[in-house]
Design a protein around this motif. Structure first.
Motif, PDB file in Angstrom:
ATOM      1  N   ALA A 254       0.828  -1.204   0.000  1.00 21.01           N
ATOM      2  CA  ALA A 254       0.000   0.000   0.000  1.00 21.01           C
ATOM      3  C   ALA A 254       0.862   1.253   0.000  1.00 21.01           C
ATOM      4  O   ALA A 254       0.442   2.303  -0.497  1.00 21.01           O
ATOM      5  N   ASP A 255       2.076   1.155   0.559  1.00 22.70           N
ATOM      6  CA  ASP A 255       2.932   2.340   0.623  1.00 22.70           C
ATOM      7  C   ASP A 255       3.618   2.642  -0.709  1.00 22.70           C
ATOM      8  O   ASP A 255       4.413   3.577  -0.804  1.00 22.70           O
ATOM      9  N   MET A 256       3.311   1.860  -1.740  1.00 18.52           N
ATOM     10  CA  MET A 256       3.801   2.163  -3.081  1.00 18.52           C
ATOM     11  C   MET A 256       2.902   3.176  -3.792  1.00 18.52           C
ATOM     12  O   MET A 256       3.211   3.642  -4.889  1.00 18.52           O
ATOM     13  N   ILE A 257       1.775   3.503  -3.185  1.00 16.99           N
ATOM     14  CA  ILE A 257       0.842   4.469  -3.777  1.00 16.99           C
ATOM     15  C   ILE A 257       1.391   5.876  -3.581  1.00 16.99           C
ATOM     16  O   ILE A 257       1.684   6.283  -2.451  1.00 16.99           O
ATOM     17  N   ASN A 258       1.534   6.602  -4.641  1.00 10.41           N
ATOM     18  CA  ASN A 258       2.088   7.956  -4.570  1.00 10.41           C
ATOM     19  C   ASN A 258       1.051   8.954  -4.074  1.00 10.41           C
ATOM     20  O   ASN A 258      -0.158   8.695  -4.084  1.00 10.41           O
ATOM     21  N   HIS A 259       1.547  10.126  -3.644  1.00 13.54           N
ATOM     22  CA  HIS A 259       0.676  11.213  -3.227  1.00 13.54           C
ATOM     23  C   HIS A 259       0.269  12.054  -4.435  1.00 13.54           C
ATOM     24  O   HIS A 259       0.966  12.093  -5.446  1.00 13.54           O
ATOM     25  N   SER A 260      -0.856  12.729  -4.300  1.00 13.43           N
ATOM     26  CA  SER A 260      -1.328  13.613  -5.365  1.00 13.43           C
ATOM     27  C   SER A 260      -2.294  14.628  -4.776  1.00 13.43           C
ATOM     28  O   SER A 260      -2.957  14.355  -3.765  1.00 13.43           O
ATOM     29  N   HIS A 261      -2.378  15.805  -5.427  1.00 11.24           N
ATOM     30  CA  HIS A 261      -3.376  16.788  -5.004  1.00 11.24           C
ATOM     31  C   HIS A 261      -4.754  16.420  -5.544  1.00 11.24           C
ATOM     32  O   HIS A 261      -5.751  17.046  -5.207  1.00 11.24           O
ATOM     33  N   GLU A 262      -4.806  15.356  -6.388  1.00 17.17           N
ATOM     34  CA  GLU A 262      -6.077  14.834  -6.888  1.00 17.17           C
ATOM     35  C   GLU A 262      -6.128  13.329  -6.608  1.00 17.17           C
ATOM     36  O   GLU A 262      -6.000  12.506  -7.514  1.00 17.17           O
ATOM     37  N   PRO A 263      -6.295  12.939  -5.352  1.00 23.59           N
ATOM     38  CA  PRO A 263      -6.260  11.510  -5.003  1.00 23.59           C
ATOM     39  C   PRO A 263      -7.464  10.758  -5.562  1.00 23.59           C
ATOM     40  O   PRO A 263      -8.543  11.329  -5.748  1.00 23.59           O
ATOM     41  N   ASN A 264      -7.275   9.475  -5.804  1.00 25.69           N
ATOM     42  CA  ASN A 264      -8.398   8.630  -6.216  1.00 25.69           C
ATOM     43  C   ASN A 264      -8.618   7.464  -5.249  1.00 25.69           C
ATOM     44  O   ASN A 264      -9.561   6.688  -5.417  1.00 25.69           O
ATOM     45  N   VAL A 265      -7.736   7.338  -4.242  1.00 20.92           N
ATOM     46  CA  VAL A 265      -7.932   6.324  -3.204  1.00 20.92           C
ATOM     47  C   VAL A 265      -7.596   6.931  -1.845  1.00 20.92           C
ATOM     48  O   VAL A 265      -6.936   7.969  -1.757  1.00 20.92           O
ATOM     49  N   GLU A 266      -8.075   6.283  -0.801  1.00 28.81           N
ATOM     50  CA  GLU A 266      -7.693   6.625   0.563  1.00 28.81           C
ATOM     51  C   GLU A 266      -7.478   5.334   1.340  1.00 28.81           C
ATOM     52  O   GLU A 266      -7.926   4.260   0.917  1.00 28.81           O
ATOM     53  N   ILE A 267      -6.776   5.433   2.459  1.00 29.25           N
ATOM     54  CA  ILE A 267      -6.527   4.265   3.293  1.00 29.25           C
ATOM     55  C   ILE A 267      -7.381   4.370   4.547  1.00 29.25           C
ATOM     56  O   ILE A 267      -7.311   5.358   5.270  1.00 29.25           O
ATOM     57  N   LEU A 268      -8.185   3.333   4.782  1.00 24.88           N
ATOM     58  CA  LEU A 268      -9.032   3.263   5.965  1.00 24.88           C
ATOM     59  C   LEU A 268      -8.550   2.135   6.862  1.00 24.88           C
ATOM     60  O   LEU A 268      -8.004   1.140   6.392  1.00 24.88           O
ATOM     61  N   HIS A 269      -8.763   2.302   8.167  1.00 22.81           N
ATOM     62  CA  HIS A 269      -8.407   1.270   9.138  1.00 22.81           C
ATOM     63  C   HIS A 269      -9.657   0.895   9.915  1.00 22.81           C
ATOM     64  O   HIS A 269     -10.433   1.766  10.323  1.00 22.81           O
ATOM     65  N   ASP A 270      -9.862  -0.401  10.150  1.00 26.05           N
ATOM     66  CA  ASP A 270     -10.980  -0.796  10.995  1.00 26.05           C
ATOM     67  C   ASP A 270     -10.512  -0.941  12.441  1.00 26.05           C
ATOM     68  O   ASP A 270      -9.341  -0.723  12.759  1.00 26.05           O
ATOM     69  N   GLU A 271     -11.426  -1.318  13.309  1.00 25.25           N
ATOM     70  CA  GLU A 271     -11.112  -1.372  14.742  1.00 25.25           C
ATOM     71  C   GLU A 271     -10.090  -2.451  15.089  1.00 25.25           C
ATOM     72  O   GLU A 271      -9.517  -2.457  16.175  1.00 25.25           O
ATOM     73  N   VAL A 277      -7.315  -0.048   1.191  1.00 28.13           N
ATOM     74  CA  VAL A 277      -7.141   0.998   0.189  1.00 28.13           C
ATOM     75  C   VAL A 277      -8.440   1.054  -0.594  1.00 28.13           C
ATOM     76  O   VAL A 277      -8.786   0.116  -1.309  1.00 28.13           O
ATOM     77  N   GLN A 278      -9.154   2.151  -0.440  1.00 31.44           N
ATOM     78  CA  GLN A 278     -10.505   2.249  -1.001  1.00 31.44           C
ATOM     79  C   GLN A 278     -10.580   3.354  -2.042  1.00 31.44           C
ATOM     80  O   GLN A 278     -10.056   4.454  -1.843  1.00 31.44           O
ATOM     81  N   ALA A 279     -11.251   3.049  -3.152  1.00 28.21           N
ATOM     82  CA  ALA A 279     -11.430   4.043  -4.213  1.00 28.21           C
ATOM     83  C   ALA A 279     -12.433   5.099  -3.761  1.00 28.21           C
ATOM     84  O   ALA A 279     -13.512   4.766  -3.262  1.00 28.21           O
ATOM     85  N   ILE A 280     -12.070   6.374  -3.910  1.00 28.99           N
ATOM     86  CA  ILE A 280     -12.986   7.444  -3.517  1.00 28.99           C
ATOM     87  C   ILE A 280     -13.743   8.001  -4.720  1.00 28.99           C
ATOM     88  O   ILE A 280     -14.597   8.865  -4.577  1.00 28.99           O
ATOM     89  N   ARG A 281     -13.428   7.495  -5.911  1.00 25.98           N
ATOM     90  CA  ARG A 281     -14.170   7.819  -7.122  1.00 25.98           C
ATOM     91  C   ARG A 281     -13.906   6.719  -8.137  1.00 25.98           C
ATOM     92  O   ARG A 281     -13.038   5.864  -7.931  1.00 25.98           O
ATOM     93  N   ASP A 282     -14.682   6.705  -9.209  1.00 28.84           N
ATOM     94  CA  ASP A 282     -14.439   5.716 -10.258  1.00 28.84           C
ATOM     95  C   ASP A 282     -13.043   5.919 -10.838  1.00 28.84           C
ATOM     96  O   ASP A 282     -12.634   7.060 -11.118  1.00 28.84           O
ATOM     97  N   ASN A 286      -5.727   1.553 -16.376  1.00 29.18           N
ATOM     98  CA  ASN A 286      -4.448   2.163 -16.757  1.00 29.18           C
ATOM     99  C   ASN A 286      -4.279   3.571 -16.167  1.00 29.18           C
ATOM    100  O   ASN A 286      -3.707   4.455 -16.785  1.00 29.18           O
ATOM    101  N   THR A 287      -4.775   3.719 -14.925  1.00 37.21           N
ATOM    102  CA  THR A 287      -4.660   4.987 -14.205  1.00 37.21           C
ATOM    103  C   THR A 287      -3.769   4.801 -12.972  1.00 37.21           C
ATOM    104  O   THR A 287      -3.924   3.816 -12.249  1.00 37.21           O
ATOM    105  N   PRO A 288      -2.843   5.723 -12.693  1.00 37.80           N
ATOM    106  CA  PRO A 288      -2.073   5.635 -11.450  1.00 37.80           C
ATOM    107  C   PRO A 288      -2.981   5.732 -10.240  1.00 37.80           C
ATOM    108  O   PRO A 288      -3.971   6.471 -10.246  1.00 37.80           O
ATOM    109  N   LEU A 289      -2.638   5.001  -9.201  1.00 32.29           N
ATOM    110  CA  LEU A 289      -3.353   5.097  -7.932  1.00 32.29           C
ATOM    111  C   LEU A 289      -2.643   6.125  -7.061  1.00 32.29           C
ATOM    112  O   LEU A 289      -1.432   6.043  -6.856  1.00 32.29           O
ATOM    113  N   CYS A 290      -3.387   7.109  -6.572  1.00 32.58           N
ATOM    114  CA  CYS A 290      -2.802   8.204  -5.792  1.00 32.58           C
ATOM    115  C   CYS A 290      -3.682   8.480  -4.589  1.00 32.58           C
ATOM    116  O   CYS A 290      -4.896   8.305  -4.631  1.00 32.58           O
ATOM    117  N   ARG A 291      -3.023   8.946  -3.529  1.00 32.17           N
ATOM    118  CA  ARG A 291      -3.795   9.288  -2.328  1.00 32.17           C
ATOM    119  C   ARG A 291      -3.360  10.657  -1.809  1.00 32.17           C
ATOM    120  O   ARG A 291      -2.373  11.222  -2.238  1.00 32.17           O
TER     121      ARG A 291
END
Length: 291
Positions: A254-271, A277-282, A286-291
């Motif tokens: 998961a730490d291979m995901i780069n940062h971006s000012h236009e993220p398309n994923v976020e990391i959530l933690h449960d209890e 790693v969850q998609a926050i939009r479609d 062939n799109t880079p994954l960024c958070r």
């Protein structure tokens, strides 16, 4: 191609050394039970960036918003809290906090949050050094071999670099480097560890300490306060206004995901400490994954 691993071999931390990704996917899925949404939903791409090796994550398939792109079980993360318990017979949080207070005795809220973050960083740094010392005998060797060696942030700069950037940016970068130097002052505590865990050669390698610190600084995440849906969002280690009591973790793959000012994923933690790693939009194929 897979590279043969020799007994006792250690990952190179030279800035120009290639990052070995050949063992990482199988290690992540088989040894760590990290699960991508599908075989094509989470892939790694290696390239040269400014003359240095860079790795990023992308998807080769369409992903819908709300989908879990990657699942990282709690046991697969390197956790500051777990390491704290692992080393508690030799180094305690109180010892680290006391040493940090000696270095900077200010007790305002900013310094308190900083110290609370730095003890977690220190334990993660120690764990990286301990696993590095084991070389190919470490179960984490494929992960260590995949990590970056080159960094272009404040702690990596020299005094000459500071003369080449605007004054305000220089101030920020110098503060980052000062924080690294403060953490490196904790090295004396590592003498409490058994020699077979951390030997003199590893303990005395200044470049290795700096590399391990950079890994933690640039890749570790901590969780913020629980959201209304019961999950916890991740924040970067420099977001110290958030949840100073949260764990600090390295999440392989998961730490291979780069940062971006236009993220398309976020990391959530449960209890239970599992990470998603969850998609926050479609996300089209062939799109880079960024958070």
């Amino acid at each position: 191609p897979n590279r043969s691993i020799q007994p006792g071999q250690k990952p190179s931390i030279s800035e120009t050394s290639p990052r070995d990704l050949s063992l990482l996917p199988a290690f992540a899925t088989d040894a760590l039970s990290i699960q991508p949404l599908s075989p094509s939903s989470f892939l790694l791409h290696a390239q040269q960036l400014d003359g240095f090796p860079d790795v990023s994550a992308y998807t080769a398939s369409d992903i819908f918003a709300g989908s879990t792109v990657l699942f990282v079980p709690a046991a697969s993360a390197l956790s500051a809290y777990d390491i704290k318990y692992e080393l508690s017979a030799h180094i305690t949080v109180e010892q680290v906090q006391d040493k940090l207070y000696e270095i900077d005795f200010r007790s305002d809220p900013v310094q308190r949050r900083k110290r609370n973050l730095m003890w977690k960083q220190f334990f993660l740094v120690l764990k990286l050094l301990m696993e590095y010392q084991k070389g190919a005998d470490s179960p984490w060797f494929p992960y260590l071999a995949s990590l970056p060696r080159y960094f272009s942030n404040g702690p990596s700069m020299t005094p000459f670099c500071y003369n080449c950037i605007p004054s305000y940016l220089t101030e920020l970068c110098q503060k980052e480097r000062a924080t690294m130097n403060q953490l490196l002052m904790l090295k004396s505590l590592s003498a409490n560890l058994p020699h077979e865990w951390l030997g003199d050669e590893t303990r005395g390698n200044a470049d290795l300490w700096k590399w391990a610190y950079q890994i933690v600084l640039t890749r570790a995440v901590t969780s913020s306060s629980p959201s209304t849906d019961g999950d916890e969002r991740d924040v970067d280690v420099d977001d110290d206004d958030e949840n100073e009591h949260g764990d600090l973790r390295l999440l392989p793959l998961a730490d291979m995901i780069n940062h971006s000012h236009e993220p398309n994923v976020e990391i959530l933690h449960d209890e239970y400490g599992n990470a998603y790693v969850q998609a926050i939009r479609d996300i089209p194929a062939n799109t880079p994954l960024c958070r």
